[in-house]
Write a protein that holds these residues in place. Structure first.
Motif, PDB file in Angstrom:
ATOM      1  N   LEU A  16       3.977 -45.564  -0.173  1.00 14.46           N
ATOM      2  CA  LEU A  16       3.091 -45.435  -1.332  1.00 14.46           C
ATOM      3  C   LEU A  16       3.027 -44.000  -1.834  1.00 14.46           C
ATOM      4  CD1 LEU A  16       0.230 -47.927  -0.434  1.00 14.46           C
ATOM      5  CD2 LEU A  16       2.326 -48.301  -1.760  1.00 14.46           C
ATOM      6  N   GLU A  17       3.257 -43.024  -0.940  1.00 19.59           N
ATOM      7  CA  GLU A  17       3.364 -41.636  -1.401  1.00 19.59           C
ATOM      8  C   GLU A  17       4.556 -41.495  -2.356  1.00 19.59           C
ATOM      9  OE1 GLU A  17       3.757 -39.216   2.040  1.00 19.59           O
ATOM     10  OE2 GLU A  17       1.609 -39.107   2.426  1.00 19.59           O
ATOM     11  N   ALA A  48       8.683 -49.494   6.174  1.00 14.31           N
ATOM     12  CA  ALA A  48       7.313 -49.549   5.651  1.00 14.31           C
ATOM     13  C   ALA A  48       6.542 -50.733   6.223  1.00 14.31           C
ATOM     14  CB  ALA A  48       7.336 -49.635   4.127  1.00 14.31           C
ATOM     15  N   ASP A  49       5.250 -50.572   6.298  1.00 14.73           N
ATOM     16  CA  ASP A  49       4.359 -51.657   6.702  1.00 14.73           C
ATOM     17  C   ASP A  49       4.389 -52.744   5.628  1.00 14.73           C
ATOM     18  OD1 ASP A  49       1.373 -52.852   6.539  1.00 14.73           O
ATOM     19  OD2 ASP A  49       1.839 -52.271   8.599  1.00 14.73           O
ATOM     20  N   PRO A  50       4.301 -54.053   6.002  1.00 12.97           N
ATOM     21  CA  PRO A  50       4.307 -55.118   4.998  1.00 12.97           C
ATOM     22  C   PRO A  50       3.276 -54.935   3.895  1.00 12.97           C
ATOM     23  CG  PRO A  50       4.564 -56.050   7.183  1.00 12.97           C
ATOM     24  CD  PRO A  50       4.302 -54.596   7.377  1.00 12.97           C
ATOM     25  N   ALA A  51       2.096 -54.440   4.244  1.00 13.53           N
ATOM     26  CA  ALA A  51       1.053 -54.245   3.228  1.00 13.53           C
ATOM     27  C   ALA A  51       1.468 -53.211   2.195  1.00 13.53           C
ATOM     28  CB  ALA A  51      -0.256 -53.840   3.893  1.00 13.53           C
ATOM     29  N   GLU A  52       2.265 -52.203   2.615  1.00 14.69           N
ATOM     30  CA  GLU A  52       2.743 -51.197   1.664  1.00 14.69           C
ATOM     31  C   GLU A  52       3.675 -51.830   0.637  1.00 14.69           C
ATOM     32  OE1 GLU A  52       4.070 -47.364   3.369  1.00 14.69           O
ATOM     33  OE2 GLU A  52       3.663 -48.326   5.290  1.00 14.69           O
ATOM     34  N   ARG A  53       4.567 -52.686   1.103  1.00 16.77           N
ATOM     35  CA  ARG A  53       5.508 -53.335   0.188  1.00 16.77           C
ATOM     36  C   ARG A  53       4.771 -54.224  -0.810  1.00 16.77           C
ATOM     37  NH1 ARG A  53       9.132 -55.450   5.212  1.00 16.77           N
ATOM     38  NH2 ARG A  53       9.966 -53.428   5.903  1.00 16.77           N
ATOM     39  N   VAL A  54       3.757 -54.912  -0.330  1.00 15.77           N
ATOM     40  CA  VAL A  54       2.958 -55.766  -1.212  1.00 15.77           C
ATOM     41  C   VAL A  54       2.277 -54.926  -2.283  1.00 15.77           C
ATOM     42  CG1 VAL A  54       0.924 -57.249  -1.303  1.00 15.77           C
ATOM     43  CG2 VAL A  54       2.637 -57.599   0.489  1.00 15.77           C
ATOM     44  N   ALA A  87       4.880 -59.300  -2.349  1.00 17.27           N
ATOM     45  CA  ALA A  87       4.184 -58.759  -3.523  1.00 17.27           C
ATOM     46  C   ALA A  87       3.964 -59.861  -4.552  1.00 17.27           C
ATOM     47  CB  ALA A  87       4.983 -57.619  -4.139  1.00 17.27           C
ATOM     48  N   ASP A  88       2.934 -59.709  -5.377  1.00 16.26           N
ATOM     49  CA  ASP A  88       2.562 -60.709  -6.370  1.00 16.26           C
ATOM     50  C   ASP A  88       3.708 -60.916  -7.362  1.00 16.26           C
ATOM     51  OD1 ASP A  88       1.504 -62.229  -8.411  1.00 16.26           O
ATOM     52  OD2 ASP A  88      -0.341 -61.062  -8.604  1.00 16.26           O
ATOM     53  N   PRO A  89       4.353 -62.088  -7.345  1.00 17.42           N
ATOM     54  CA  PRO A  89       5.510 -62.279  -8.233  1.00 17.42           C
ATOM     55  C   PRO A  89       5.137 -62.292  -9.708  1.00 17.42           C
ATOM     56  CG  PRO A  89       4.943 -64.338  -7.120  1.00 17.42           C
ATOM     57  CD  PRO A  89       4.103 -63.277  -6.497  1.00 17.42           C
ATOM     58  N   VAL A  90       3.964 -62.828 -10.046  1.00 17.62           N
ATOM     59  CA  VAL A  90       3.561 -62.878 -11.452  1.00 17.62           C
ATOM     60  C   VAL A  90       3.307 -61.471 -11.975  1.00 17.62           C
ATOM     61  CG1 VAL A  90       1.808 -63.712 -13.052  1.00 17.62           C
ATOM     62  CG2 VAL A  90       2.652 -65.218 -11.245  1.00 17.62           C
TER      63      VAL A  90
END
Length: 364
Positions: A16-17, A48-54, A87-90
């Motif tokens: 995210l940085e 990266a952590d999964p939450a970062e990718r999301v 990550a949110d596809p929409v």
């Protein structure tokens, strides 16, 4: 003791940085800085952590419209990877599909100008120099330099946009929104107008046209019966044909030989292995106006009549067979019966249809 903190103790995770740094480069219009930051971001994606990718996906997608033309496609690939990791596809789809449309428009221009300037083999993005292609197609009298540049960029990056678009189109909410907004219709039209080699849009077309949670009215002319079904995730009409036979013949509603259970499983959710069993035709698929619905198409070819996709089944006019499976393996398919029509209702609806025309050539 070292003052360096591990990534897990950072105030902001490393990926995210890099996203924040890329946002700053885009905001400043710093194209020279964009490429190196994007490269660093790509290197941070794996660990990266999964939450970062999301979290990164929508933020990176928002940068696509203002990113430099060539690196923009590589950024789209990172967005697609974020979607594949949750990550949110929409939230990500709009800029990705807009980028695909731009690349297709540029590609169409390059193919046309290539033919107008002597023809011959189109440039190989992996081997040829984009600057040479730009010099060949740029005609000051007919085409300004920027459009020539976008044409070259479109041709050189189209495969990346296809892959990123596949990642978002794999999700039903994206397909529904893109269809409703007209985005899918515009893209399919551009796919159809493409006249060059090196790019195959058949797979992406089938994926984009998948119908989800779609009602389907089926009328069987030989028996005079009617059925309301609901289909979802069907990417080809071979698949629809197989599942119609399973639900209506296998379910005891129509006469005939049931489909092989393995064939049915492959049309729904099963994954192909090295052996592909053979599916067999059970009926002719006909539109209400009597025209043939080809197995090679998609269920979106079934026309809408009074707000409802309507399909007529007629006696099989010739034996046909095909390799079982789904055209788009990543999307599971389903077809379920919701109700059997009352005889009077089925008769009334059948009366609005035209008997099918003569059969064409058998498909194997």
């Amino acid at each position: 003791m070292s003052t360096e903190q591990t990534p897990s103790h950072r105030q902001q995770p490393a990926l995210l940085e890099a996203v924040t740094e890329l946002e700053a480069a885009v905001a400043a219009g710093d194209d020279e800085r964009f490429g190196p930051v994007l490269g660093r971001l790509g290197g941070l994606f794996g660990p990266a952590d999964p939450a970062e990718r999301v979290a990164a996906g929508p933020r990176l997608a928002a940068l696509l419209p203002d990113a430099p033309p060539f690196p923009r496609a590589h950024l789209a690939m990172v967005v697609g990877a974020c979607v594949e990791h949750g990550a949110d596809p929409v939230a990500c789809a709009g800029p990705v599909l807009a980028g695909l449309r731009g690349a297709l428009t540029g590609t169409e221009l390059l193919v046309r100008r290539w033919a107008e300037t002597g023809g011959g083999p189109l440039p190989d993005p992996a081997e040829d120099d984009p600057a040479a292609a730009h010099e060949r197609i740029a005609d000051p009298a007919r085409l300004d330099e920027w459009h020539a540049h976008l044409a070259v960029v479109g041709w050189w990056t189209l495969r990346l946009w296809q892959q990123a678009s596949w990642a978002v189109y794999a999700h039903a909410p994206v397909r529904a929104e893109a269809r409703a907004s007209g985005v899918t219709g515009a893209l399919v039209e551009l796919f159809g107008r493409y006249g060059g080699e090196r790019h195959d849009f058949k797979g992406l077309t089938h994926l984009a046209l998948v119908l989800d949670d779609e009602p389907l009215l089926v009328l069987d002319r030989p028996t005079g019966t009617g059925y309301l079904l609901r289909m979802t995730g069907l990417s080809d009409t071979f698949q629809l044909h197989t599942l119609l036979a399973d639900v209506l013949i296998g379910g005891g509603h129509l006469p005939g030989a049931p489909q092989d259970p393995e064939v049915v499983a492959l049309a729904r959710t099963a994954v192909l292995d090295t052996r592909r069993p053979i599916a067999t035709g059970a009926f002719d698929l006909v539109a209400p106006d009597g025209s043939r619905i080809r197995n090679e198409g998609t269920p979106s070819d079934v026309p809408v009549l009074d707000g409802l996709r309507t399909l007529v089944l007629e006696p099989l006019s010739y034996e046909r067979s095909w390799s079982a499976g789904r055209f788009v393996q990543e999307v599971p398919g389903d077809l379920r019966l919701e109700r059997v029509l009352e005889p009077a209702e089925a008769a009334r609806l059948l009366a609005r249809t035209v008997p099918g025309r003569s059969a064409g050539t058998a498909v194997h």
